[in-house]
Scaffold this active site. Structure first.
Site, mmCIF file in Angstrom:
data_model
loop_
_atom_site.group_PDB
_atom_site.id
_atom_site.type_symbol
_atom_site.label_atom_id
_atom_site.label_comp_id
_atom_site.label_asym_id
_atom_site.label_seq_id
_atom_site.Cartn_x
_atom_site.Cartn_y
_atom_site.Cartn_z
ATOM 1 N N LYS A 106 12.680 69.490 -16.613
ATOM 2 C CA LYS A 106 12.368 68.493 -15.539
ATOM 3 C C LYS A 106 13.493 68.024 -14.778
ATOM 4 O O LYS A 106 14.368 68.105 -15.455
ATOM 5 C CB LYS A 106 11.525 67.164 -15.952
ATOM 6 C CG LYS A 106 10.598 66.484 -15.042
ATOM 7 C CD LYS A 106 9.291 67.195 -15.151
ATOM 8 C CE LYS A 106 8.411 66.409 -14.171
ATOM 9 N NZ LYS A 106 7.010 67.384 -14.242
ATOM 10 N N TYR A 219 -5.063 58.416 -4.944
ATOM 11 C CA TYR A 219 -5.482 59.357 -4.135
ATOM 12 C C TYR A 219 -4.637 60.314 -3.232
ATOM 13 O O TYR A 219 -4.647 60.353 -2.209
ATOM 14 C CB TYR A 219 -6.359 58.471 -3.060
ATOM 15 C CG TYR A 219 -7.872 59.298 -2.728
ATOM 16 C CD1 TYR A 219 -8.830 59.497 -3.707
ATOM 17 C CD2 TYR A 219 -7.859 59.824 -1.595
ATOM 18 C CE1 TYR A 219 -9.997 60.548 -3.464
ATOM 19 C CE2 TYR A 219 -9.138 60.356 -0.995
ATOM 20 C CZ TYR A 219 -10.168 60.726 -2.276
ATOM 21 O OH TYR A 219 -11.192 61.440 -1.738
ATOM 22 N N GLY A 220 -3.514 60.558 -4.121
ATOM 23 C CA GLY A 220 -2.573 61.541 -3.505
ATOM 24 C C GLY A 220 -3.221 63.106 -3.850
ATOM 25 O O GLY A 220 -4.392 62.972 -3.707
ATOM 26 N N ALA A 222 -3.307 65.033 -6.445
ATOM 27 C CA ALA A 222 -4.289 65.192 -7.764
ATOM 28 C C ALA A 222 -5.436 64.161 -7.503
ATOM 29 O O ALA A 222 -6.587 64.585 -8.044
ATOM 30 C CB ALA A 222 -3.256 64.853 -8.859
ATOM 31 N N TYR A 224 -7.100 63.206 -4.771
ATOM 32 C CA TYR A 224 -8.154 63.565 -3.825
ATOM 33 C C TYR A 224 -8.774 64.912 -4.431
ATOM 34 O O TYR A 224 -9.996 64.894 -4.454
ATOM 35 C CB TYR A 224 -7.330 64.125 -2.554
ATOM 36 C CG TYR A 224 -8.209 64.997 -1.682
ATOM 37 C CD1 TYR A 224 -9.409 64.753 -1.140
ATOM 38 C CD2 TYR A 224 -7.810 66.288 -1.425
ATOM 39 C CE1 TYR A 224 -10.155 65.559 -0.476
ATOM 40 C CE2 TYR A 224 -8.386 67.226 -0.910
ATOM 41 C CZ TYR A 224 -9.690 66.773 -0.303
ATOM 42 O OH TYR A 224 -10.463 67.878 0.466
#
Length: 422
Positions: A106, A219-220, A222, A224
């Protein structure tokens, strides 16, 4: 909304739990409790006004026993080395759970990207790519997008790396624009994979999608796509949220219309026909988690389901789109209450799986259509869910511990076969 807990300590607790379930050899446990490599880099950047700002970034490679390291890069003002270490460990488990030949890594840069111009972001990205270039590569470590990074960010990294090497290398990064060797279906991949594991979960739990309701926190991208794909399954989406509010409609919300409203106004709040769960956005997001729904999808940030609210969760099934939304203490409470949690290392692994497909395509220079990608993804996600579900039954543990146990077994087997050298 989210409780500030140390994600690295959570990751270690999860490893301990899995190790106990499979009687893991203490030596291998010790290896897995430490990242293979932690690189911290100083990133001086010339700002648009001529001043110089210094940012701090990291690239952590947790384990590469099963193949090159894989993991996203996030830009966030609150990221730190412990968060990046935890995310790298989770990537090791995620790639092993879906049985793709990668290890875990990461990256992170401590920055508020919204405070930078596009030109400043490009200079920061290229400086970061240059700084980590010695430890990444198509057979070493392949980064990807994460929080506040996107295909454009990946394009800058690919170009910087290619300029260093002296030849184009699209395989060094995934999540690229299609024009630069990206994969069809990558944008929807995380939520599409979540859709496929949800299909399997409702099947084994005997939940009728056509008679079910879902709530989605976040509601970004992923969130949406999760709402859109639950809608496709016939599950009624009754509540969604973002940082500015949470909306509810018992008759269901149209995911595309909610997205259009958010794009126009900057928030899901105020969507016609819906009511706010609370005037305070933080309280509204907390109330969303406690709604009486069949499926709950945390798709925002980590540590939103804790020992303080786990006893108030009413969903039958939690499918994690976000990384680390449930604390270990909450896992225990939910398991005792009979609530099934499909853990992030399984449910949101569609993204890394399609990244793997993108890497294959970049290496072979053969590009697949979206139906090929979806078919391959569905088969892999369904098999992975059933592998974890069978482990859950065999060990008589919760699904997260089962997924971790399966992943740890696969990683340790690779280390055993390779041996400790010299």
């Amino acid at each position: 909304m989210a409780e500030k807990l140390n994600p690295w300590l959570n990751a270690l607790k999860q490893l301990d739990k899995a190790a106990k379930a499979i009687n893991l050899d203490p030596g291998y446990h010790q290896i897995l409790a430490h990242p293979k490599r932690v690189l911290e880099v100083e990133l001086p950047v010339r700002m648009d006004d001529g001043s110089i700002k210094v940012f701090v970034g990291w690239r952590v490679q947790h384990n590469d026993a099963r193949g090159p390291c894989k993991g996203g890069i996030r830009y966030h003002p609150n990221t730190d080395v412990d968060e990046v270490k935890a995310l790298a460990m989770w990537m090791t488990w995620k790639t092993a759970v879906v049985d793709i030949p990668y290890g875990g890594a990461k990256g992170g840069v401590r920055v508020d990207p919204n405070a930078l111009s596009k030109a400043e972001l490009e200079r920061l990205t290229r400086r970061y790519a240059y700084a980590i270039a010695p430890i990444i590569g198509v057979d070493i470590d392949i980064p990807a997008p994460d929080v506040y990074t996107n295909p454009q960010t990946m394009a800058w990294i690919m170009d910087t790396y290619s300029m260093i090497k002296g030849y184009p290398e699209p395989g060094v990064i995934t999540g690229k624009p299609l024009e630069l060797g990206g994969s069809e279906g990558r944008e929807e991949a995380t939520a599409r994979g979540l859709q496929y594991v949800t299909e399997e979960a409702v099947r084994v739990m005997k939940i009728d999608p056509k008679k079910s309701k879902a709530a989605i926190q976040g509601y970004g991208n992923a969130g949406y796509f999760s709402a859109k794909f639950m809608h496709e399954l016939g599950i009624k989406v009754v509540a969604v949220s973002d940082t500015k509010g949470a909306i509810y409609n018992p008759d269901g919300l149209d995911p595309d219309k909610v997205l259009a409203h958010k794009q126009k106004t900057g928030s899901v709040a105020g969507f016609p026909g819906s009511t706010l769960l609370d005037k305070d956005p933080a309280k509204a997001n907390e109330k969303l988690l406690e709604l009486d729904v069949d499926v709950l999808i945390p798709a925002a940030v980590e540590n939103v389901i804790t020992d303080k609210n786990a006893d108030k969760i009413n969903a039958k099934l939690i499918v994690e789109a976000a990384n680390g939304p449930t604390t270990p203490e909450a896992d225990d409470i939910l398991h005792e209450r009979g609530i099934t949690v499909v853990p992030d290392i399984l449910s949101n692994a569609g993204g890394v799986t399609v990244s793997y497909y993108e890497w294959i395509q970049a290496r072979t220079r053969e590009w697949w259509d979206i139906e090929t990608v979806r078919k391959k993804l569905k088969a892999r996600m369904a098999k992975s869910f059933n592998d974890v579900y069978n482990m859950h039954k065999e060990l008589k543990v919760d699904m997260r511990t089962a997924a971790l146990a399966l992943a740890v077994k696969r990683v340790v087997r690779a280390m055993e076969l390779r041996g400790i050298w010299p």
